[in-house]
Design a protein around this motif. Structure first.
Motif, PDB file in Angstrom:
ATOM      1  N   GLY A 113       1.323 -57.823 -77.164  1.00 29.72           N
ATOM      2  CA  GLY A 113       0.169 -57.383 -77.934  1.00 29.72           C
ATOM      3  C   GLY A 113      -1.107 -58.122 -77.623  1.00 29.72           C
ATOM      4  O   GLY A 113      -2.053 -58.085 -78.420  1.00 29.72           O
ATOM      5  N   PHE A 114      -1.170 -58.770 -76.452  1.00 31.69           N
ATOM      6  CA  PHE A 114      -2.402 -59.448 -76.031  1.00 31.69           C
ATOM      7  C   PHE A 114      -3.154 -58.494 -75.104  1.00 31.69           C
ATOM      8  O   PHE A 114      -2.963 -58.498 -73.879  1.00 31.69           O
ATOM      9  N   THR A 115      -4.005 -57.682 -75.686  1.00 29.23           N
ATOM     10  CA  THR A 115      -4.532 -56.515 -74.984  1.00 29.23           C
ATOM     11  C   THR A 115      -5.547 -56.853 -73.895  1.00 29.23           C
ATOM     12  O   THR A 115      -5.687 -56.112 -72.931  1.00 29.23           O
ATOM     13  N   SER A 116      -6.268 -57.969 -74.023  1.00 28.24           N
ATOM     14  CA  SER A 116      -7.308 -58.281 -73.038  1.00 28.24           C
ATOM     15  C   SER A 116      -6.727 -58.711 -71.698  1.00 28.24           C
ATOM     16  O   SER A 116      -7.432 -58.721 -70.680  1.00 28.24           O
ATOM     17  N   ASP A 251      -6.080 -44.942 -67.434  1.00 28.27           N
ATOM     18  CA  ASP A 251      -7.016 -45.788 -68.171  1.00 28.27           C
ATOM     19  C   ASP A 251      -6.146 -46.765 -68.952  1.00 28.27           C
ATOM     20  O   ASP A 251      -5.765 -46.512 -70.093  1.00 28.27           O
ATOM     21  N   VAL A 252      -5.790 -47.876 -68.324  1.00 25.40           N
ATOM     22  CA  VAL A 252      -4.741 -48.745 -68.866  1.00 25.40           C
ATOM     23  C   VAL A 252      -5.191 -50.207 -68.924  1.00 25.40           C
ATOM     24  O   VAL A 252      -4.377 -51.121 -68.788  1.00 25.40           O
ATOM     25  N   THR A 253      -6.485 -50.412 -69.182  1.00 25.96           N
ATOM     26  CA  THR A 253      -6.994 -51.787 -69.168  1.00 25.96           C
ATOM     27  C   THR A 253      -7.058 -52.420 -70.553  1.00 25.96           C
ATOM     28  O   THR A 253      -7.008 -53.647 -70.661  1.00 25.96           O
ATOM     29  N   GLY A 254      -7.214 -51.627 -71.608  1.00 24.35           N
ATOM     30  CA  GLY A 254      -7.452 -52.192 -72.930  1.00 24.35           C
ATOM     31  C   GLY A 254      -6.309 -51.961 -73.894  1.00 24.35           C
ATOM     32  O   GLY A 254      -5.156 -51.775 -73.506  1.00 24.35           O
ATOM     33  N   ALA A 255      -6.639 -51.951 -75.184  1.00 20.08           N
ATOM     34  CA  ALA A 255      -5.625 -51.783 -76.230  1.00 20.08           C
ATOM     35  C   ALA A 255      -5.046 -50.375 -76.221  1.00 20.08           C
ATOM     36  O   ALA A 255      -3.842 -50.180 -76.393  1.00 20.08           O
ATOM     37  N   ILE A 256      -5.919 -49.375 -76.045  1.00 19.24           N
ATOM     38  CA  ILE A 256      -5.476 -47.987 -75.961  1.00 19.24           C
ATOM     39  C   ILE A 256      -5.339 -47.628 -74.494  1.00 19.24           C
ATOM     40  O   ILE A 256      -6.296 -47.700 -73.732  1.00 19.24           O
ATOM     41  N   LYS A 257      -4.142 -47.241 -74.099  1.00 14.74           N
ATOM     42  CA  LYS A 257      -3.891 -46.912 -72.699  1.00 14.74           C
ATOM     43  C   LYS A 257      -3.537 -45.428 -72.581  1.00 14.74           C
ATOM     44  O   LYS A 257      -2.899 -44.862 -73.472  1.00 14.74           O
ATOM     45  N   GLY A 272      -0.869 -44.586 -75.749  1.00 13.91           N
ATOM     46  CA  GLY A 272      -0.203 -45.703 -76.415  1.00 13.91           C
ATOM     47  C   GLY A 272      -1.183 -46.697 -77.000  1.00 13.91           C
ATOM     48  O   GLY A 272      -2.241 -46.958 -76.422  1.00 13.91           O
ATOM     49  N   ASN A 273      -0.805 -47.262 -78.147  1.00 13.12           N
ATOM     50  CA  ASN A 273      -1.583 -48.310 -78.789  1.00 13.12           C
ATOM     51  C   ASN A 273      -0.854 -49.638 -78.589  1.00 13.12           C
ATOM     52  O   ASN A 273       0.169 -49.894 -79.215  1.00 13.12           O
ATOM     53  N   PHE A 274      -1.382 -50.482 -77.722  1.00 11.34           N
ATOM     54  CA  PHE A 274      -0.749 -51.760 -77.411  1.00 11.34           C
ATOM     55  C   PHE A 274      -1.235 -52.890 -78.312  1.00 11.34           C
ATOM     56  O   PHE A 274      -0.830 -54.032 -78.133  1.00 11.34           O
ATOM     57  N   ASP A 275      -2.081 -52.560 -79.279  1.00 13.83           N
ATOM     58  CA  ASP A 275      -2.594 -53.574 -80.192  1.00 13.83           C
ATOM     59  C   ASP A 275      -1.569 -53.864 -81.286  1.00 13.83           C
ATOM     60  O   ASP A 275      -0.526 -53.205 -81.388  1.00 13.83           O
ATOM     61  N   VAL A 276      -1.861 -54.855 -82.127  1.00 15.47           N
ATOM     62  CA  VAL A 276      -0.998 -55.199 -83.256  1.00 15.47           C
ATOM     63  C   VAL A 276      -1.587 -54.687 -84.565  1.00 15.47           C
ATOM     64  O   VAL A 276      -1.133 -55.054 -85.649  1.00 15.47           O
ATOM     65  N   VAL A 277      -2.625 -53.854 -84.450  1.00 17.93           N
ATOM     66  CA  VAL A 277      -3.221 -53.175 -85.603  1.00 17.93           C
ATOM     67  C   VAL A 277      -3.375 -51.701 -85.258  1.00 17.93           C
ATOM     68  O   VAL A 277      -3.353 -51.312 -84.090  1.00 17.93           O
ATOM     69  N   SER A 278      -3.529 -50.860 -86.280  1.00 20.11           N
ATOM     70  CA  SER A 278      -3.734 -49.438 -86.048  1.00 20.11           C
ATOM     71  C   SER A 278      -5.057 -49.208 -85.320  1.00 20.11           C
ATOM     72  O   SER A 278      -6.023 -49.957 -85.482  1.00 20.11           O
TER      73      SER A 278
END
Length: 417
Positions: A113-116, A251-257, A272-278
Protein backbone atom coordinates in the motif's frame (compact mmCIF):
# COMPACT_ATOMS: atom_id res chain seq x y z
CA UNK A 1 36.64 -22.95 -10.00
CA UNK A 2 38.03 -21.96 -13.38
CA UNK A 3 36.01 -19.93 -15.85
CA UNK A 4 35.66 -21.12 -19.42
CA UNK A 5 36.85 -19.02 -22.37
CA UNK A 6 33.51 -18.13 -23.93
CA UNK A 7 35.14 -16.91 -27.15
CA UNK A 8 36.99 -20.20 -27.65
CA UNK A 9 35.65 -22.38 -30.47
CA UNK A 10 36.15 -25.42 -28.21
CA UNK A 11 33.81 -23.90 -25.61
CA UNK A 12 31.21 -22.99 -28.24
CA UNK A 13 31.20 -26.50 -29.74
CA UNK A 14 31.06 -28.10 -26.28
CA UNK A 15 28.10 -25.97 -25.08
CA UNK A 16 26.25 -26.42 -28.38
CA UNK A 17 26.60 -30.22 -28.17
CA UNK A 18 25.19 -30.19 -24.65
CA UNK A 19 22.26 -27.98 -25.69
CA UNK A 20 21.35 -30.30 -28.55
CA UNK A 21 21.87 -33.47 -26.49
CA UNK A 22 19.38 -32.61 -23.75
CA UNK A 23 16.72 -31.64 -26.29
CA UNK A 24 17.21 -34.75 -28.45
CA UNK A 25 17.77 -37.33 -25.73
CA UNK A 26 15.64 -36.00 -22.87
CA UNK A 27 13.14 -33.83 -24.77
CA UNK A 28 13.59 -30.79 -22.51
CA UNK A 29 11.41 -27.80 -23.44
CA UNK A 30 14.26 -25.33 -23.29
CA UNK A 31 16.77 -23.70 -20.98
CA UNK A 32 17.17 -20.93 -18.47
CA UNK A 33 20.70 -19.55 -18.33
CA UNK A 34 21.55 -18.39 -14.84
CA UNK A 35 23.70 -15.25 -14.74
CA UNK A 36 23.73 -15.01 -18.53
CA UNK A 37 25.79 -11.79 -18.34
CA UNK A 38 28.70 -14.12 -17.64
CA UNK A 39 28.89 -15.40 -21.23
CA UNK A 40 31.65 -12.92 -22.04
CA UNK A 41 35.41 -12.55 -21.97
CA UNK A 42 35.25 -8.86 -21.08
CA UNK A 43 36.83 -8.73 -17.61
CA UNK A 44 34.71 -6.41 -15.47
CA UNK A 45 35.05 -8.32 -12.20
CA UNK A 46 34.49 -6.00 -9.27
CA UNK A 47 32.52 -3.49 -11.34
CA UNK A 48 28.92 -4.62 -11.61
CA UNK A 49 27.90 -1.47 -13.49
CA UNK A 50 30.49 -2.04 -16.21
CA UNK A 51 29.52 -5.73 -16.39
CA UNK A 52 25.99 -4.77 -17.40
CA UNK A 53 27.04 -2.38 -20.19
CA UNK A 54 26.20 -3.20 -23.80
CA UNK A 55 28.45 -6.08 -24.92
CA UNK A 56 28.30 -7.09 -28.60
CA UNK A 57 30.49 -10.16 -28.14
CA UNK A 58 28.12 -11.45 -25.46
CA UNK A 59 25.15 -10.85 -27.78
CA UNK A 60 26.92 -12.83 -30.52
CA UNK A 61 27.68 -15.75 -28.19
CA UNK A 62 24.15 -15.99 -26.78
CA UNK A 63 22.59 -15.55 -30.23
CA UNK A 64 24.60 -18.49 -31.57
CA UNK A 65 23.46 -20.72 -28.69
CA UNK A 66 19.88 -19.63 -29.23
CA UNK A 67 20.19 -20.51 -32.93
CA UNK A 68 21.46 -23.95 -31.96
CA UNK A 69 18.49 -24.49 -29.64
CA UNK A 70 15.75 -23.47 -32.11
CA UNK A 71 17.37 -25.38 -34.99
CA UNK A 72 17.27 -28.48 -32.80
CA UNK A 73 13.66 -27.84 -31.73
CA UNK A 74 11.79 -24.82 -33.15
CA UNK A 75 9.48 -24.83 -30.10
CA UNK A 76 12.26 -24.80 -27.51
CA UNK A 77 12.84 -21.63 -25.50
CA UNK A 78 15.82 -19.85 -24.04
CA UNK A 79 15.29 -17.71 -20.94
CA UNK A 80 18.08 -15.43 -19.76
CA UNK A 81 18.63 -14.18 -16.23
CA UNK A 82 20.45 -11.25 -17.76
CA UNK A 83 19.82 -7.93 -15.98
CA UNK A 84 22.11 -6.02 -18.34
CA UNK A 85 21.60 -2.60 -19.90
CA UNK A 86 18.20 -2.31 -21.58
CA UNK A 87 19.87 -1.54 -24.93
CA UNK A 88 21.41 -5.04 -24.88
CA UNK A 89 18.27 -6.75 -23.61
CA UNK A 90 16.27 -5.07 -26.39
CA UNK A 91 18.50 -6.71 -29.00
CA UNK A 92 18.26 -10.14 -27.34
CA UNK A 93 14.47 -9.86 -27.09
CA UNK A 94 14.28 -8.92 -30.79
CA UNK A 95 15.93 -12.29 -31.51
CA UNK A 96 13.06 -14.06 -29.66
CA UNK A 97 15.02 -14.82 -26.51
CA UNK A 98 13.12 -14.43 -23.25
CA UNK A 99 14.55 -12.34 -20.41
CA UNK A 100 13.68 -12.26 -16.74
CA UNK A 101 12.02 -9.06 -15.52
CA UNK A 102 12.47 -8.49 -11.80
CA UNK A 103 9.46 -6.53 -10.49
CA UNK A 104 9.70 -7.76 -6.90
CA UNK A 105 10.24 -4.37 -5.28
CA UNK A 106 7.47 -2.59 -7.18
CA UNK A 107 4.84 -5.27 -6.65
CA UNK A 108 5.91 -5.51 -3.02
CA UNK A 109 5.33 -1.80 -2.51
CA UNK A 110 1.98 -2.12 -4.31
CA UNK A 111 0.87 -4.99 -2.08
CA UNK A 112 1.90 -3.12 1.08
CA UNK A 113 0.00 0.00 0.00
CA UNK A 114 2.93 2.37 -0.52
CA UNK A 115 1.60 3.92 -3.69
CA UNK A 116 4.35 6.45 -4.49
CA UNK A 117 6.89 3.65 -4.96
CA UNK A 118 4.63 1.11 -6.68
CA UNK A 119 5.13 1.98 -10.36
CA UNK A 120 4.45 -1.21 -12.38
CA UNK A 121 5.31 0.29 -15.80
CA UNK A 122 8.60 -1.59 -16.19
CA UNK A 123 6.60 -4.85 -16.15
CA UNK A 124 5.59 -4.16 -19.76
CA UNK A 125 7.89 -5.05 -22.62
CA UNK A 126 6.49 -2.09 -24.58
CA UNK A 127 7.52 0.34 -21.85
CA UNK A 128 11.08 -0.98 -22.21
CA UNK A 129 11.00 -0.18 -25.92
CA UNK A 130 10.96 -3.83 -27.01
CA UNK A 131 9.17 -4.97 -30.15
CA UNK A 132 8.77 -8.57 -28.96
CA UNK A 133 6.93 -9.72 -25.80
CA UNK A 134 10.00 -11.45 -24.42
CA UNK A 135 9.85 -10.10 -20.86
CA UNK A 136 9.27 -12.83 -18.27
CA UNK A 137 8.02 -10.65 -15.43
CA UNK A 138 7.92 -12.00 -11.89
CA UNK A 139 6.83 -10.76 -8.48
CA UNK A 140 8.85 -13.30 -6.47
CA UNK A 141 11.81 -15.60 -7.09
CA UNK A 142 14.43 -17.65 -5.28
CA UNK A 143 16.45 -14.44 -4.92
CA UNK A 144 13.67 -12.13 -3.72
CA UNK A 145 11.56 -11.62 -0.60
CA UNK A 146 7.99 -12.91 -0.43
CA UNK A 147 5.27 -10.31 -1.01
CA UNK A 148 3.05 -11.73 1.75
CA UNK A 149 5.93 -11.64 4.24
CA UNK A 150 6.52 -8.00 3.40
CA UNK A 151 2.84 -7.16 3.83
CA UNK A 152 2.42 -8.89 7.17
CA UNK A 153 5.60 -7.42 8.63
CA UNK A 154 5.96 -4.01 7.00
CA UNK A 155 2.60 -3.17 5.41
CA UNK A 156 0.86 0.20 5.36
CA UNK A 157 -2.36 0.97 7.26
CA UNK A 158 -5.07 3.57 7.71
CA UNK A 159 -7.65 3.35 10.47
CA UNK A 160 -8.92 -0.22 10.75
CA UNK A 161 -7.56 -1.21 7.33
CA UNK A 162 -4.09 -2.74 7.51
CA UNK A 163 -2.17 -4.73 4.92
CA UNK A 164 -0.41 -6.40 7.86
CA UNK A 165 -3.61 -8.37 8.49
CA UNK A 166 -3.26 -11.80 6.85
CA UNK A 167 -6.75 -11.81 5.30
CA UNK A 168 -6.17 -8.33 3.89
CA UNK A 169 -2.70 -9.28 2.64
CA UNK A 170 -4.21 -12.24 0.75
CA UNK A 171 -6.68 -9.85 -0.88
CA UNK A 172 -3.79 -7.57 -1.82
CA UNK A 173 -2.06 -10.58 -3.38
CA UNK A 174 -5.11 -11.06 -5.60
CA UNK A 175 -5.03 -7.36 -6.47
CA UNK A 176 -1.39 -7.72 -7.51
CA UNK A 177 -2.21 -10.81 -9.57
CA UNK A 178 -4.89 -8.90 -11.50
CA UNK A 179 -2.23 -6.36 -12.54
CA UNK A 180 0.36 -9.04 -13.23
CA UNK A 181 -1.24 -11.64 -15.49
CA UNK A 182 -3.24 -9.14 -17.55
CA UNK A 183 -0.11 -7.38 -18.86
CA UNK A 184 0.68 -9.10 -22.20
CA UNK A 185 3.76 -11.30 -22.17
CA UNK A 186 4.98 -14.38 -20.27
CA UNK A 187 5.09 -14.53 -16.48
CA UNK A 188 6.95 -16.54 -13.85
CA UNK A 189 5.31 -17.62 -10.57
CA UNK A 190 7.58 -18.68 -7.74
CA UNK A 191 6.55 -21.75 -5.76
CA UNK A 192 3.42 -21.31 -3.60
CA UNK A 193 3.00 -17.65 -4.50
CA UNK A 194 -0.47 -18.65 -5.67
CA UNK A 195 -1.28 -19.61 -2.06
CA UNK A 196 0.10 -16.47 -0.45
CA UNK A 197 3.26 -18.06 0.94
CA UNK A 198 4.36 -15.93 3.88
CA UNK A 199 7.65 -17.40 5.11
CA UNK A 200 10.61 -15.09 4.57
CA UNK A 201 13.21 -15.97 1.98
CA UNK A 202 15.67 -15.92 4.91
CA UNK A 203 13.69 -18.40 7.05
CA UNK A 204 14.94 -19.85 9.34
CA UNK A 205 18.52 -18.53 9.04
CA UNK A 206 19.23 -17.89 5.34
CA UNK A 207 17.79 -17.91 1.84
CA UNK A 208 19.27 -21.31 0.97
CA UNK A 209 17.53 -23.02 3.91
CA UNK A 210 14.68 -25.43 3.17
CA UNK A 211 11.24 -23.85 3.52
CA UNK A 212 8.15 -25.75 4.77
CA UNK A 213 5.82 -26.55 1.83
CA UNK A 214 2.62 -25.77 3.80
CA UNK A 215 0.20 -28.02 1.92
CA UNK A 216 -2.25 -27.23 4.73
CA UNK A 217 -2.79 -23.86 3.03
CA UNK A 218 -5.13 -25.67 0.66
CA UNK A 219 -7.60 -26.22 3.50
CA UNK A 220 -7.79 -22.48 4.25
CA UNK A 221 -10.70 -20.76 2.44
CA UNK A 222 -8.92 -17.42 2.00
CA UNK A 223 -5.87 -19.10 0.49
CA UNK A 224 -7.98 -21.31 -1.77
CA UNK A 225 -9.74 -18.19 -3.05
CA UNK A 226 -6.36 -16.68 -3.94
CA UNK A 227 -5.36 -19.94 -5.66
CA UNK A 228 -8.61 -19.88 -7.66
CA UNK A 229 -8.11 -16.26 -8.65
CA UNK A 230 -4.63 -17.08 -9.93
CA UNK A 231 -6.10 -19.99 -11.89
CA UNK A 232 -8.89 -17.79 -13.26
CA UNK A 233 -6.46 -15.13 -14.45
CA UNK A 234 -4.08 -17.68 -15.99
CA UNK A 235 -6.97 -19.36 -17.82
CA UNK A 236 -8.12 -16.00 -19.20
CA UNK A 237 -4.57 -15.10 -20.25
CA UNK A 238 -4.04 -18.40 -22.06
CA UNK A 239 -7.42 -18.59 -23.82
CA UNK A 240 -8.40 -14.98 -24.60
CA UNK A 241 -6.41 -13.17 -27.35
CA UNK A 242 -7.14 -9.83 -25.65
CA UNK A 243 -4.34 -10.62 -23.22
CA UNK A 244 -1.80 -11.21 -25.99
CA UNK A 245 -2.67 -8.02 -27.84
CA UNK A 246 -0.16 -5.39 -28.83
CA UNK A 247 -2.86 -2.72 -28.47
CA UNK A 248 -2.76 -2.00 -24.76
CA UNK A 249 -2.13 1.02 -22.54
CA UNK A 250 -1.09 1.16 -18.91
CA UNK A 251 -1.52 3.84 -16.26
CA UNK A 252 0.06 2.08 -13.29
CA UNK A 253 2.20 4.68 -11.52
CA UNK A 254 -0.03 5.89 -8.68
CA UNK A 255 -2.66 4.70 -6.22
CA UNK A 256 -5.27 4.08 -8.93
CA UNK A 257 -3.92 1.79 -11.62
CA UNK A 258 -5.50 0.96 -14.98
CA UNK A 259 -4.79 -1.33 -17.91
CA UNK A 260 -6.73 -1.00 -21.19
CA UNK A 261 -6.54 -3.79 -23.77
CA UNK A 262 -8.15 -3.99 -27.24
CA UNK A 263 -8.25 -6.70 -29.88
CA UNK A 264 -10.50 -7.07 -32.92
CA UNK A 265 -13.33 -4.94 -31.54
CA UNK A 266 -13.22 -6.44 -28.03
CA UNK A 267 -11.91 -4.68 -24.95
CA UNK A 268 -10.80 -5.29 -21.39
CA UNK A 269 -10.31 -2.77 -18.59
CA UNK A 270 -8.48 -3.58 -15.35
CA UNK A 271 -9.01 -1.13 -12.48
CA UNK A 272 -7.51 -1.23 -8.99
CA UNK A 273 -7.14 0.86 -5.86
CA UNK A 274 -3.72 0.17 -4.34
CA UNK A 275 -4.19 2.70 -1.55
CA UNK A 276 -5.15 1.91 2.06
CA UNK A 277 -8.12 4.31 1.88
CA UNK A 278 -11.13 4.48 -0.42
CA UNK A 279 -10.61 6.32 -3.69
CA UNK A 280 -12.63 7.63 -6.61
CA UNK A 281 -11.77 5.87 -9.87
CA UNK A 282 -12.31 7.53 -13.25
CA UNK A 283 -12.51 4.34 -15.34
CA UNK A 284 -12.21 5.48 -18.95
CA UNK A 285 -14.27 2.70 -20.53
CA UNK A 286 -13.73 2.49 -24.28
CA UNK A 287 -17.48 2.63 -24.95
CA UNK A 288 -20.87 2.73 -23.27
CA UNK A 289 -23.11 -0.29 -22.79
CA UNK A 290 -22.75 -3.53 -20.85
CA UNK A 291 -19.44 -4.52 -19.27
CA UNK A 292 -18.85 -7.77 -17.40
CA UNK A 293 -16.63 -8.35 -14.37
CA UNK A 294 -14.80 -11.60 -15.13
CA UNK A 295 -13.88 -12.25 -11.50
CA UNK A 296 -17.36 -11.91 -9.98
CA UNK A 297 -19.72 -12.53 -12.88
CA UNK A 298 -21.45 -9.19 -12.19
CA UNK A 299 -22.29 -6.74 -14.98
CA UNK A 300 -22.26 -2.95 -15.22
CA UNK A 301 -24.26 -0.77 -17.59
CA UNK A 302 -22.06 2.18 -18.58
CA UNK A 303 -23.76 5.36 -19.74
CA UNK A 304 -20.84 7.71 -19.03
CA UNK A 305 -17.41 6.21 -19.73
CA UNK A 306 -15.75 8.50 -17.16
CA UNK A 307 -18.37 8.48 -14.40
CA UNK A 308 -16.50 8.07 -11.11
CA UNK A 309 -16.64 4.74 -9.30
CA UNK A 310 -15.80 4.37 -5.61
CA UNK A 311 -13.27 1.64 -4.81
CA UNK A 312 -12.53 0.47 -1.30
CA UNK A 313 -8.84 -0.02 -0.41
CA UNK A 314 -7.48 -3.04 -2.26
CA UNK A 315 -10.56 -3.30 -4.49
CA UNK A 316 -10.15 -4.20 -8.16
CA UNK A 317 -12.29 -5.01 -11.21
CA UNK A 318 -11.53 -6.83 -14.46
CA UNK A 319 -14.16 -5.69 -16.94
CA UNK A 320 -14.67 -7.33 -20.34
CA UNK A 321 -16.77 -5.97 -23.18
CA UNK A 322 -18.37 -9.39 -23.61
CA UNK A 323 -19.22 -12.05 -21.03
CA UNK A 324 -16.58 -14.76 -20.68
CA UNK A 325 -17.16 -17.85 -18.56
CA UNK A 326 -14.84 -18.31 -15.60
CA UNK A 327 -14.31 -22.08 -15.13
CA UNK A 328 -12.72 -21.76 -11.70
CA UNK A 329 -15.83 -20.96 -9.76
CA UNK A 330 -15.11 -17.34 -8.86
CA UNK A 331 -18.64 -16.04 -8.57
CA UNK A 332 -20.45 -13.38 -6.61
CA UNK A 333 -21.37 -14.86 -3.23
CA UNK A 334 -23.16 -11.83 -1.86
CA UNK A 335 -26.60 -13.50 -2.16
CA UNK A 336 -25.53 -17.02 -1.17
CA UNK A 337 -26.53 -18.36 2.26
CA UNK A 338 -23.14 -19.97 2.95
CA UNK A 339 -19.73 -20.39 1.34
CA UNK A 340 -18.70 -23.36 -0.81
CA UNK A 341 -15.25 -23.61 -2.38
CA UNK A 342 -14.13 -26.48 -4.63
CA UNK A 343 -10.35 -26.69 -5.03
CA UNK A 344 -8.82 -27.41 -7.38
CA UNK A 345 -11.34 -26.73 -10.13
CA UNK A 346 -10.89 -28.04 -12.82
CA UNK A 347 -10.21 -31.39 -11.14
CA UNK A 348 -7.75 -33.97 -12.44
CA UNK A 349 -8.33 -36.79 -9.94
CA UNK A 350 -9.01 -35.37 -6.47
CA UNK A 351 -10.51 -32.23 -4.97
CA UNK A 352 -11.67 -30.76 -1.67
CA UNK A 353 -15.11 -29.28 -1.06
CA UNK A 354 -14.82 -26.63 1.66
CA UNK A 355 -18.05 -25.47 3.31
CA UNK A 356 -18.33 -22.58 5.78
CA UNK A 357 -21.64 -22.16 7.59
CA UNK A 358 -22.58 -20.10 10.63
CA UNK A 359 -24.19 -22.79 12.72
CA UNK A 360 -24.66 -26.53 13.22
CA UNK A 361 -27.00 -28.46 10.94
CA UNK A 362 -27.44 -31.47 8.67
CA UNK A 363 -25.46 -31.20 5.42
CA UNK A 364 -25.69 -33.20 2.21
CA UNK A 365 -23.41 -32.94 -0.83
CA UNK A 366 -24.62 -34.52 -4.07
CA UNK A 367 -22.68 -34.98 -7.32
CA UNK A 368 -24.67 -34.71 -10.56
CA UNK A 369 -22.71 -35.58 -13.71
CA UNK A 370 -23.93 -34.05 -16.97
CA UNK A 371 -22.98 -37.29 -18.75
CA UNK A 372 -26.22 -38.76 -17.46
CA UNK A 373 -24.82 -41.10 -14.80
CA UNK A 374 -26.65 -41.59 -11.51
CA UNK A 375 -26.41 -38.85 -8.88
CA UNK A 376 -23.99 -39.74 -6.09
CA UNK A 377 -24.07 -38.73 -2.43
CA UNK A 378 -20.60 -37.38 -1.66
CA UNK A 379 -21.31 -36.53 1.98
CA UNK A 380 -24.21 -36.78 4.40
CA UNK A 381 -23.91 -35.69 8.02
CA UNK A 382 -23.58 -32.81 10.45
CA UNK A 383 -21.69 -29.58 9.80
CA UNK A 384 -20.42 -27.42 12.64
CA UNK A 385 -19.27 -24.07 11.20
CA UNK A 386 -16.77 -25.61 8.76
CA UNK A 387 -16.52 -28.84 6.81
CA UNK A 388 -13.93 -30.25 4.42
CA UNK A 389 -15.17 -33.05 2.17
CA UNK A 390 -12.64 -34.97 0.03
CA UNK A 391 -14.05 -35.81 -3.40
CA UNK A 392 -12.82 -38.15 -6.14
CA UNK A 393 -15.05 -37.78 -9.23
CA UNK A 394 -16.10 -41.00 -10.97
CA UNK A 395 -16.17 -39.57 -14.51
CA UNK A 396 -14.78 -36.77 -16.65
CA UNK A 397 -16.76 -33.81 -17.94
CA UNK A 398 -18.93 -31.21 -16.22
CA UNK A 399 -20.27 -32.01 -12.76
CA UNK A 400 -22.79 -30.09 -10.69
CA UNK A 401 -22.23 -30.22 -6.92
CA UNK A 402 -25.34 -29.49 -4.86
CA UNK A 403 -24.66 -28.60 -1.23
CA UNK A 404 -27.77 -28.57 0.94
CA UNK A 405 -27.80 -27.45 4.59
CA UNK A 406 -31.33 -27.63 5.99
CA UNK A 407 -33.44 -25.78 3.43
CA UNK A 408 -30.50 -23.78 2.07
CA UNK A 409 -28.80 -24.81 -1.18
CA UNK A 410 -25.60 -23.71 -2.97
CA UNK A 411 -24.62 -25.02 -6.42
CA UNK A 412 -21.12 -25.28 -7.86
CA UNK A 413 -20.16 -26.22 -11.44
CA UNK A 414 -16.94 -28.27 -11.60
CA UNK A 415 -14.89 -29.39 -14.61
CA UNK A 416 -13.28 -32.84 -14.33
CA UNK A 417 -10.40 -33.32 -16.77
Amino acid sequence: GYDMNHESMDTKVYVSRILKYWINEYHVDGYRFDLSKGFTQNNTLGNVGAWGNYDQTRINILSAYHDTIVKTDPNAVLILEHFADNSEETVLASKNMLLWGNMNYNYGEAAMGFTSTSDLSWGSYKNRGWTQPGLVTYMESHDEEREMYRCINFGNASGTYSTKDTATALQRAALNAAFFFTIPGPKMIWQFGEQGYDYSINYPTGRLDSKPPRWDYMSKPDRIKLYQKYASLIYLKKTNPLFSTTDFQMDVTGAIKKINLNFEGKSALVLGNFDVVSRYVTPGFSHTGKWYDYMTGDSLTVTDVNANLTFKPGEYRLYLSERVSNPYGIASEKNEPFSVIVAPNPVSDFSNILINYTGTDFCEVTDFSLTGSEALIVFSGKINSQLQVPWTPKSKGIHILKVRIGKLVVIRKVIVQ
